[in-house]
Design a protein around this motif. Structure first.
Motif, PDB file in Angstrom:
ATOM      1  N   GLY A  30     -40.939  14.606  -2.360  1.00  0.00           N
ATOM      2  CA  GLY A  30     -39.777  13.945  -2.953  1.00  0.00           C
ATOM      3  C   GLY A  30     -40.121  12.520  -3.356  1.00  0.00           C
ATOM      4  O   GLY A  30     -39.548  11.969  -4.299  1.00  0.00           O
ATOM      5  N   THR A  94     -37.830   7.334 -13.853  1.00  0.00           N
ATOM      6  CA  THR A  94     -36.377   7.500 -13.722  1.00  0.00           C
ATOM      7  C   THR A  94     -35.690   6.134 -13.661  1.00  0.00           C
ATOM      8  O   THR A  94     -34.684   5.898 -14.343  1.00  0.00           O
ATOM      9  N   THR A  95     -36.249   5.241 -12.846  1.00  0.00           N
ATOM     10  CA  THR A  95     -35.643   3.909 -12.691  1.00  0.00           C
ATOM     11  C   THR A  95     -35.636   3.175 -14.035  1.00  0.00           C
ATOM     12  O   THR A  95     -34.626   2.571 -14.416  1.00  0.00           O
ATOM     13  N   HIS A 123     -29.306   7.927  -5.319  1.00  0.00           N
ATOM     14  CA  HIS A 123     -30.475   7.076  -5.066  1.00  0.00           C
ATOM     15  C   HIS A 123     -30.132   5.670  -5.586  1.00  0.00           C
ATOM     16  O   HIS A 123     -29.361   5.531  -6.539  1.00  0.00           O
ATOM     17  N   SER A 125     -31.562   3.861  -7.482  1.00  0.00           N
ATOM     18  CA  SER A 125     -31.835   3.745  -8.926  1.00  0.00           C
ATOM     19  C   SER A 125     -30.660   4.172  -9.784  1.00  0.00           C
ATOM     20  O   SER A 125     -30.606   3.847 -10.972  1.00  0.00           O
ATOM     21  N   MET A 171     -26.591  12.485  -9.717  1.00  0.00           N
ATOM     22  CA  MET A 171     -27.880  13.129  -9.491  1.00  0.00           C
ATOM     23  C   MET A 171     -27.702  14.647  -9.506  1.00  0.00           C
ATOM     24  O   MET A 171     -26.667  15.164  -9.079  1.00  0.00           O
ATOM     25  N   ASN A 175     -32.014  13.522  -3.179  1.00  0.00           N
ATOM     26  CA  ASN A 175     -33.344  13.312  -2.573  1.00  0.00           C
ATOM     27  C   ASN A 175     -33.261  13.189  -1.056  1.00  0.00           C
ATOM     28  O   ASN A 175     -34.277  13.204  -0.382  1.00  0.00           O
ATOM     29  N   ASP A 200     -29.316  12.423 -13.314  1.00  0.00           N
ATOM     30  CA  ASP A 200     -30.575  11.983 -12.710  1.00  0.00           C
ATOM     31  C   ASP A 200     -31.287  13.240 -12.195  1.00  0.00           C
ATOM     32  O   ASP A 200     -30.895  13.814 -11.186  1.00  0.00           O
ATOM     33  N   ALA A 202     -34.457  13.430 -11.211  1.00  0.00           N
ATOM     34  CA  ALA A 202     -35.722  13.075 -10.548  1.00  0.00           C
ATOM     35  C   ALA A 202     -36.147  14.115  -9.511  1.00  0.00           C
ATOM     36  O   ALA A 202     -37.336  14.323  -9.295  1.00  0.00           O
ATOM     37  N   GLN A 203     -35.152  14.758  -8.873  1.00  0.00           N
ATOM     38  CA  GLN A 203     -35.509  15.729  -7.830  1.00  0.00           C
ATOM     39  C   GLN A 203     -35.225  17.167  -8.261  1.00  0.00           C
ATOM     40  O   GLN A 203     -35.275  18.073  -7.423  1.00  0.00           O
ATOM     41  N   SER A 223     -38.898  11.498 -13.624  1.00  0.00           N
ATOM     42  CA  SER A 223     -40.163  10.758 -13.474  1.00  0.00           C
ATOM     43  C   SER A 223     -41.351  11.706 -13.550  1.00  0.00           C
ATOM     44  O   SER A 223     -41.303  12.802 -12.969  1.00  0.00           O
ATOM     45  N   HIS A 225     -44.317  11.303 -12.036  1.00  0.00           N
ATOM     46  CA  HIS A 225     -45.109  11.437 -10.801  1.00  0.00           C
ATOM     47  C   HIS A 225     -44.501  12.395  -9.787  1.00  0.00           C
ATOM     48  O   HIS A 225     -45.173  12.830  -8.862  1.00  0.00           O
ATOM     49  N   LYS A 226     -43.214  12.724  -9.961  1.00  0.00           N
ATOM     50  CA  LYS A 226     -42.592  13.672  -9.024  1.00  0.00           C
ATOM     51  C   LYS A 226     -42.735  15.109  -9.514  1.00  0.00           C
ATOM     52  O   LYS A 226     -42.359  16.042  -8.828  1.00  0.00           O
TER      53      LYS A 226
END
Ligand code: PLP
Length: 406
Positions: A30, A94-95, A123, A125, A171, A175, A200, A202-203, A223, A225-226
């Protein structure tokens, strides 16, 4: 084809190592996910033999890099099922996406007294940029609360929405609690009131995939990197109409058409929102990660991760000294918990010494901790390469922590 987690693991060199003399058990996906060799090699090859900045040169390497960058945009478009590749904007993550959007949307559409709705489980963010916007413009931030089991109190949305609501940002997957939020229902209610929605992701996008057209969200962010791609790259998807209405959130090279000291005109989207030299190698690496996921098969990954989640939840709930946070019926890949009378940091440090990487603390979601009146949790977040044996290792580590504190 059956999903073979052991063959998937071979693609991730980072996993094949020992720490403290034990095989690494990486359960912090995560926070960031490991990268398959294809992504590492793609980035390495680019630096080794292709590097040149994009959009600016007419020489061979610049044109080649530009083509790869724009192909990366198309790969993202296909992965999230956007209608057009120009609806995909590369950001730093994401941020970066949410901050840019909050500034831009705020400049164009937010006036004193207007309202923005987010949820209690966001989150930071997806809290702070909207808070900053509200402070700047004299607007009001309203919160959808969640129940103790981690489900959103979606029935409260109707009373939160008023004629002053300008935007809802929530979201997709928490997360901290793993809750899969009912974003389709939220979007439908918002649109019935002409309110745009930011998701969002991201997750979520790495676990469930996404179809932004079916979802009908106005904005979707995530993002690199996730999702097994590089750090420092992310996506802001926006429906085309917004990209024409919103002002750019950064000024600089490439996002312009004509610059003079009297007036500057802007380029067309998406370039309008990509000022300066973009992280083109990050974008190309992200596309490689998405290709890897597509090739491996998103449905097989989701099935595998869901089975792991079920197994881990079952094993943890059998332990009478564990409190699990987040028990929503619709849940993904996150196991957040505490041991009775043991601080999460102490537990995390001991678990680490057993070769297991988990996250401890607030997970950048302090309001979630405030909801439960706790200072943090231990979080195991599962990814495509985790195994049932790794869950067993976590469970024995947790039992050892309990024994040490008994
Ligand atoms: N939103 C959610 C739900 C997250 O889990 C995270 C990171 O953990 C973020 C936003 C921020 O992502 P990044 O730090 O990659 O910008």
């Amino acid at each position: 084809m059956e999903y073979d987690v052991y063959s998937v693991r071979k693609d991730f060199p980072m996993l094949n190592q020992q720490i403290y003399g034990r095989p690494l058990v990486y359960l912090d996906n995560g926070a960031t996910a490991q990268k398959p060799l294809s992504v590492i090699e793609c980035i390495n090859n680019f630096h080794t033999s292709k590097n040149s900045t994009i959009h600016r040169g007419i020489h061979f390497f610049s044109e080649q890099a530009t083509e790869e960058f724009e192909n990366a945009r198309k790969t993202v478009q296909q992965f999230i099922h956007a209608e057009k590749s120009s609806e995909v904007i590369f950001t730093s993550g994401t941020t970066g996406s949410i901050n840019g959007l909050a500034w831009s949307f705020g400049e164009r559409f937010i006036s004193p007294g207007d309202e923005i709705i987010i949820s209690e489980m966001e989150h930071h963010s997806n809290i702070v940029p909207w808070q900053m916007l509200c402070e700047r413009k004299g607007a009001v931030l309203k919160i959808i609360p969640f129940n103790d089991d981690g489900t959103l109190e979606i029935n409260k949305l109707d009373t939160l929405i008023t004629v002053k609501t300008r935007l809802i940002s929530v979201m997709h997957i928490s997360n901290t609690l793993g809750t899969i939020n009912p974003i389709r229902a939220i979007i439908a209610r918002a649109h019935a009131n002409d309110i745009p929605v930011v998701i969002d992701g991201a997750q979520s996008v790495q676990h469930t995939g996404i179809d932004v057209q079916k979802l009908d969200c106005d904005f979707f962010v995530f993002s690199g990197h996730k999702i097994y791609g590089p750090t420092g790259i992310g996506i802001l998807y926006a429906k085309e109409k917004w990209l024409h209405e919103l002002p750019p959130f950064q000024g600089g090279g490439e996002m312009v058409n004509v610059v003079s000291f009297q007036k500057t005109t802007y380029n067309e989207p998406p370039v309008k929102f990509e000022a300066g030299t973009p992280n083109y190698i990050g974008a190309i690496g992200l596309a490689e990660a998405l290709k890897y996921l597509t090739k491996t098969g998103l449905s097989g990954i989701a099935k595998h991760e869901n089975a792991l989640l079920e197994y881990g939840s079952q094993k943890l709930s059998e332990l009478d000294f564990i409190t699990l946070y987040g028990q929503a019926p619709d849940k993904s890949s996150i196991l957040s918990f505490n041991l009775k009378d043991v601080h999460h940091y102490d537990a995390g440090m001991i678990i680490d010494k057993m070769g297991i990487a988990v996250r401890t603390g607030t997970h950048c979601a302090q309001p979630v901790m405030q909801h439960y009146g706790i200072s943090g949790t231990i979080r195991a977040s599962l990814g495509m390469y985790n195994t049932q044996e790794e869950i067993d290792t976590l469970i024995s580590a947790v039992k050892k922590v309990r024994d040490m504190f008994a």
